[in-house]
Scaffold this motif. Sequence first.
Motif, PDB file in Angstrom:
ATOM      1  N   GLN A 293      40.473  58.610  29.179  1.00 51.45           N
ATOM      2  CA  GLN A 293      41.794  58.069  29.481  1.00 51.45           C
ATOM      3  C   GLN A 293      42.210  58.415  30.913  1.00 51.45           C
ATOM      4  OE1 GLN A 293      44.465  59.478  26.431  1.00 51.45           O
ATOM      5  NE2 GLN A 293      43.297  58.475  24.790  1.00 51.45           N
ATOM      6  N   MET A 294      41.869  59.628  31.331  1.00 51.88           N
ATOM      7  CA  MET A 294      42.185  60.047  32.699  1.00 51.88           C
ATOM      8  C   MET A 294      41.467  59.154  33.711  1.00 51.88           C
ATOM      9  SD  MET A 294      40.532  61.918  35.385  1.00 51.88           S
ATOM     10  CE  MET A 294      39.500  63.221  34.689  1.00 51.88           C
ATOM     11  N   VAL A 295      40.176  58.934  33.505  1.00 52.94           N
ATOM     12  CA  VAL A 295      39.396  58.110  34.428  1.00 52.94           C
ATOM     13  C   VAL A 295      39.885  56.661  34.377  1.00 52.94           C
ATOM     14  CG1 VAL A 295      37.095  57.205  34.939  1.00 52.94           C
ATOM     15  CG2 VAL A 295      37.379  59.614  34.336  1.00 52.94           C
ATOM     16  N   ALA A 296      40.207  56.166  33.185  1.00 54.51           N
ATOM     17  CA  ALA A 296      40.688  54.790  33.047  1.00 54.51           C
ATOM     18  C   ALA A 296      41.947  54.558  33.882  1.00 54.51           C
ATOM     19  CB  ALA A 296      40.969  54.476  31.581  1.00 54.51           C
ATOM     20  N   GLY A 297      42.806  55.567  33.925  1.00 56.75           N
ATOM     21  CA  GLY A 297      44.012  55.446  34.731  1.00 56.75           C
ATOM     22  C   GLY A 297      43.702  55.292  36.208  1.00 56.75           C
ATOM     23  N   TYR A 298      42.712  56.027  36.677  1.00 53.56           N
ATOM     24  CA  TYR A 298      42.334  55.928  38.099  1.00 53.56           C
ATOM     25  C   TYR A 298      41.637  54.605  38.396  1.00 53.56           C
ATOM     26  CZ  TYR A 298      43.597  60.819  38.835  1.00 53.56           C
ATOM     27  OH  TYR A 298      44.285  62.007  38.944  1.00 53.56           O
ATOM     28  N   VAL A 299      40.839  54.097  37.446  1.00 53.27           N
ATOM     29  CA  VAL A 299      40.190  52.795  37.649  1.00 53.27           C
ATOM     30  C   VAL A 299      41.244  51.691  37.715  1.00 53.27           C
ATOM     31  CG1 VAL A 299      38.621  51.083  36.660  1.00 53.27           C
ATOM     32  CG2 VAL A 299      38.012  53.505  36.587  1.00 53.27           C
ATOM     33  N   ASP A 300      42.251  51.789  36.838  1.00 50.80           N
ATOM     34  CA  ASP A 300      43.346  50.804  36.870  1.00 50.80           C
ATOM     35  C   ASP A 300      44.067  50.844  38.214  1.00 50.80           C
ATOM     36  OD1 ASP A 300      42.745  50.035  34.313  1.00 50.80           O
ATOM     37  OD2 ASP A 300      44.347  51.211  33.362  1.00 50.80           O
ATOM     38  N   GLU A 301      44.281  52.060  38.730  1.00 49.21           N
ATOM     39  CA  GLU A 301      44.951  52.210  40.030  1.00 49.21           C
ATOM     40  C   GLU A 301      44.102  51.609  41.143  1.00 49.21           C
ATOM     41  OE1 GLU A 301      46.850  55.764  42.840  1.00 49.21           O
ATOM     42  OE2 GLU A 301      46.171  56.220  40.803  1.00 49.21           O
ATOM     43  N   LEU A 302      42.793  51.822  41.064  1.00 47.17           N
ATOM     44  CA  LEU A 302      41.877  51.238  42.046  1.00 47.17           C
ATOM     45  C   LEU A 302      41.960  49.715  42.013  1.00 47.17           C
ATOM     46  CD1 LEU A 302      39.339  51.379  43.989  1.00 47.17           C
ATOM     47  CD2 LEU A 302      37.963  51.265  41.886  1.00 47.17           C
ATOM     48  N   ASN A 303      41.912  49.151  40.813  1.00 49.26           N
ATOM     49  CA  ASN A 303      41.876  47.689  40.669  1.00 49.26           C
ATOM     50  C   ASN A 303      43.110  47.009  41.252  1.00 49.26           C
ATOM     51  OD1 ASN A 303      39.345  47.490  39.510  1.00 49.26           O
ATOM     52  ND2 ASN A 303      40.100  47.618  37.409  1.00 49.26           N
ATOM     53  N   LYS A 304      44.239  47.708  41.243  1.00 47.67           N
ATOM     54  CA  LYS A 304      45.477  47.133  41.799  1.00 47.67           C
ATOM     55  C   LYS A 304      45.343  46.844  43.294  1.00 47.67           C
ATOM     56  CE  LYS A 304      48.527  49.503  38.513  1.00 47.67           C
ATOM     57  NZ  LYS A 304      49.525  50.594  38.363  1.00 47.67           N
ATOM     58  N   ASN A 305      44.440  47.559  43.961  1.00 49.04           N
ATOM     59  CA  ASN A 305      44.289  47.429  45.411  1.00 49.04           C
ATOM     60  C   ASN A 305      43.014  46.702  45.820  1.00 49.04           C
ATOM     61  OD1 ASN A 305      46.680  49.031  46.236  1.00 49.04           O
ATOM     62  ND2 ASN A 305      45.603  50.691  45.185  1.00 49.04           N
ATOM     63  N   LEU A 306      42.389  46.004  44.875  1.00 45.97           N
ATOM     64  CA  LEU A 306      41.171  45.250  45.160  1.00 45.97           C
ATOM     65  C   LEU A 306      41.429  43.759  45.011  1.00 45.97           C
ATOM     66  CD1 LEU A 306      38.493  47.333  43.182  1.00 45.97           C
ATOM     67  CD2 LEU A 306      38.985  47.442  45.645  1.00 45.97           C
ATOM     68  N   ASN A 307      40.609  42.960  45.680  1.00 49.82           N
ATOM     69  CA  ASN A 307      40.636  41.523  45.424  1.00 49.82           C
ATOM     70  C   ASN A 307      40.212  41.271  43.974  1.00 49.82           C
ATOM     71  OD1 ASN A 307      41.288  40.564  48.116  1.00 49.82           O
ATOM     72  ND2 ASN A 307      39.239  41.266  48.704  1.00 49.82           N
ATOM     73  N   ARG A 308      40.672  40.174  43.420  1.00 48.08           N
ATOM     74  CA  ARG A 308      40.399  39.895  42.013  1.00 48.08           C
ATOM     75  C   ARG A 308      38.902  39.959  41.705  1.00 48.08           C
ATOM     76  NH1 ARG A 308      38.509  35.638  39.976  1.00 48.08           N
ATOM     77  NH2 ARG A 308      38.919  34.397  41.844  1.00 48.08           N
ATOM     78  N   TRP A 309      38.071  39.391  42.600  1.00 49.49           N
ATOM     79  CA  TRP A 309      36.635  39.347  42.328  1.00 49.49           C
ATOM     80  C   TRP A 309      35.944  40.708  42.525  1.00 49.49           C
ATOM     81  CZ3 TRP A 309      39.095  36.843  46.336  1.00 49.49           C
ATOM     82  CH2 TRP A 309      38.858  37.348  47.621  1.00 49.49           C
ATOM     83  N   GLU A 310      36.664  41.686  43.122  1.00 58.07           N
ATOM     84  CA  GLU A 310      36.097  43.017  43.307  1.00 58.07           C
ATOM     85  C   GLU A 310      36.433  43.972  42.162  1.00 58.07           C
ATOM     86  OE1 GLU A 310      36.188  43.783  48.096  1.00 58.07           O
ATOM     87  OE2 GLU A 310      38.124  43.764  47.047  1.00 58.07           O
ATOM     88  N   THR A 311      37.392  43.625  41.329  1.00 53.25           N
ATOM     89  CA  THR A 311      37.893  44.564  40.323  1.00 53.25           C
ATOM     90  C   THR A 311      36.802  44.988  39.347  1.00 53.25           C
ATOM     91  OG1 THR A 311      38.683  42.715  38.982  1.00 53.25           O
ATOM     92  CG2 THR A 311      40.275  43.769  40.449  1.00 53.25           C
ATOM     93  N   ILE A 312      36.901  46.235  38.903  1.00 53.90           N
ATOM     94  CA  ILE A 312      35.922  46.814  37.981  1.00 53.90           C
ATOM     95  C   ILE A 312      36.306  46.416  36.561  1.00 53.90           C
ATOM     96  CG2 ILE A 312      34.801  48.934  37.221  1.00 53.90           C
ATOM     97  CD1 ILE A 312      34.475  48.241  40.237  1.00 53.90           C
ATOM     98  N   LYS A 313      35.473  45.588  35.940  1.00 52.10           N
ATOM     99  CA  LYS A 313      35.775  45.094  34.603  1.00 52.10           C
ATOM    100  C   LYS A 313      35.309  46.072  33.514  1.00 52.10           C
ATOM    101  CE  LYS A 313      37.493  41.031  35.839  1.00 52.10           C
ATOM    102  NZ  LYS A 313      37.419  41.148  37.303  1.00 52.10           N
ATOM    103  N   LYS A 314      34.171  46.717  33.749  1.00 54.51           N
ATOM    104  CA  LYS A 314      33.648  47.698  32.792  1.00 54.51           C
ATOM    105  C   LYS A 314      33.065  48.884  33.557  1.00 54.51           C
ATOM    106  CE  LYS A 314      32.490  44.273  29.217  1.00 54.51           C
ATOM    107  NZ  LYS A 314      31.425  43.759  28.309  1.00 54.51           N
ATOM    108  N   TRP A 315      33.086  50.048  32.920  1.00 52.60           N
ATOM    109  CA  TRP A 315      32.563  51.251  33.573  1.00 52.60           C
ATOM    110  C   TRP A 315      32.099  52.237  32.517  1.00 52.60           C
ATOM    111  CZ3 TRP A 315      35.289  55.567  32.096  1.00 52.60           C
ATOM    112  CH2 TRP A 315      36.576  55.361  31.603  1.00 52.60           C
ATOM    113  N   GLU A 316      31.315  53.211  32.944  1.00 52.73           N
ATOM    114  CA  GLU A 316      30.864  54.260  32.029  1.00 52.73           C
ATOM    115  C   GLU A 316      30.724  55.575  32.796  1.00 52.73           C
ATOM    116  OE1 GLU A 316      30.796  55.998  29.174  1.00 52.73           O
ATOM    117  OE2 GLU A 316      30.230  54.018  28.365  1.00 52.73           O
TER     118      GLU A 316
END
Length: 605
Positions: free
Chosen positions: A545-568
């Motif tokens: 959950q902690m990492v998911a929050g940071y990924v969401d924060e990252l995605n807000k500042n990326l172009n739509r096609w750059e956003t991270i859809k899945k991660w592990e």
Amino acid sequence: MPTTIDASFIDSLPANVAVQFLERVAKSPQREAFRYPVGEDWKSITWKQAGDDVSRIAAGLLSLGVQAEQRVGIASGTRYEWILADLGIMCAGAATTTVYPSTNEDDTAYILSDSECQVVFAEDDAQIAKLTSRKAELPALRKVITFDGTADGDWVIGLADLEKLGDAYLAEHPGVIEDTAKSIRPDQLATLIYTSGTTGRPKGVRLRHSSWVYEGEAIRAQDILSEDDVEFRWLPMAHSFGKVLMSTQMACGFAAAIDGRVDKIIDNLAIVKPTFMGAAPRIFEKAHGRIMTMQAAEGGAKEKIFNQAFKVGLQVEQLKRDGKSVPLLLSVQHTLFDRLVFSKIRDRFGGRVRFFISGAAALNRDIAEWFNAAGIVILEGYGLTESSAGSFVNLPRDYRFGTVGPVFPASDVKLGEGDEVMIKGPGVMDGYHNLPEETAKTLTEDGWLKTGDKGALDADGYLRITGRIKELFKTSGGKYIAPPAIEAKFKAICPYASQFMVFGNERNYVVALITLDPDALPGWAAENGVSGDYAAIVKSDACRQMVAGYVDELNKNLNRWETIKKWELLDHDLTVESGELTPSMKVKRNVVEDNYKKLIDDFYS
């Protein structure tokens, strides 16, 4: 406008590294040259003392029959003896072949065999064991000299034994070191540095004496450093970044405190109190993450003061860069926060740092601006092993975030096909050892080095690296992705991040593999009621959950096609020992992608 630097220094360079060193010894005999740890204390060495030590080692090598341009290896971590050995090799007219102490047995044998090393300086028994086990594959290797290992009195001798041979040789041949130094041609081979390489066998980069001399003198000409500075040097001397700092030290005459133990960096900074230090971005990322997590753990009023301090600091620095005046109230607040917050951060680095120099990989702009707000300037530079490490650097009096500065004086830059950065100048290599076809791919016939990096130049010639051409990929939707830019942004946002690796070539969206910092993670786990080892922590719901929050924060500042859809999250951090990092701590992207091919494929199932 940027400062114009006079390039006339190029007409009066010392003939070679040996002459450069001997001239520094003659110019500054009683000034401090080096200091290094001995137990809990530090021992100081003058240039005269260093000169005597180097002369004995050089003479010892000559007594062993080492000839001009023959290769002598060093397999050791960064320490004072590494410096002595390297200078001794070059003062004897031979050429240093560098080997990281973490290099595995196979690659160590390959490097020493390919370079035909006649002699090797081995740090300890672990390094000696690599050589002993592959002795049959190293027919040219006649002698091993160890700093701390066990000597056998025959094939393996101690450093003190070599110095005794040197003393005897000097007694019989007075003036031999000076005479040898004068005989070394500027274009003579000084160093073979094998690129750690993210794929395939390491390639030996052939670098001349004139290249190293140029590097140091070019920095001196830019008036960045003087003999009154103090450097803390922990960088691997097997890396070209460490080597260029040594050349700069001889050109400028400052003292260098030497200790390659990475876990001692913060402790040593408090003791040494340097005025500058070179480092890779990972050091600044870890320091930033550590300070941020410590402050978050404090909570309450202290955290609020800390956050407000940086809000004010960033605002003040932006106004200065824009050439605007700082309002009185904001200036008063900044002065207060400097005393309460920023001065304490500077004290963690010894309290005297004028600037850090960042190289070897891209530095995230947000982290650079964060440090700058605290009064710690990080000057980003750029170069390759193939260009003797330094080709660009920002200047203390004129630095621009997001760039690596202007090209060194007496060198040139241009953008080639696909905006590839191309460099021409005295620092560029002769070529790859025994690899003429690889050399032809990298060096043009008229001497331009093709870096493999994509870049952009502003109107004043400041270079911005926009990506690694080989690392750029295109999604199935036709959008180009530059993984390093996205990866650096995540590390700036998440204080617990170690590695963030982006994939998605010819796929319809982007995914990521993530590792967390093993040093920072236990503290987070304790604060959040999570127990177990690294693997157990990263599997926990709270950690995800902690990492998911940071990924969401990252995605807000990326172009739509750059956003991270899945991660592990991986169950271990990447290491040199696992083969997933190079000895210079760069991710072997192809290795990671191969190791986790099924996991990456499953993202798209």
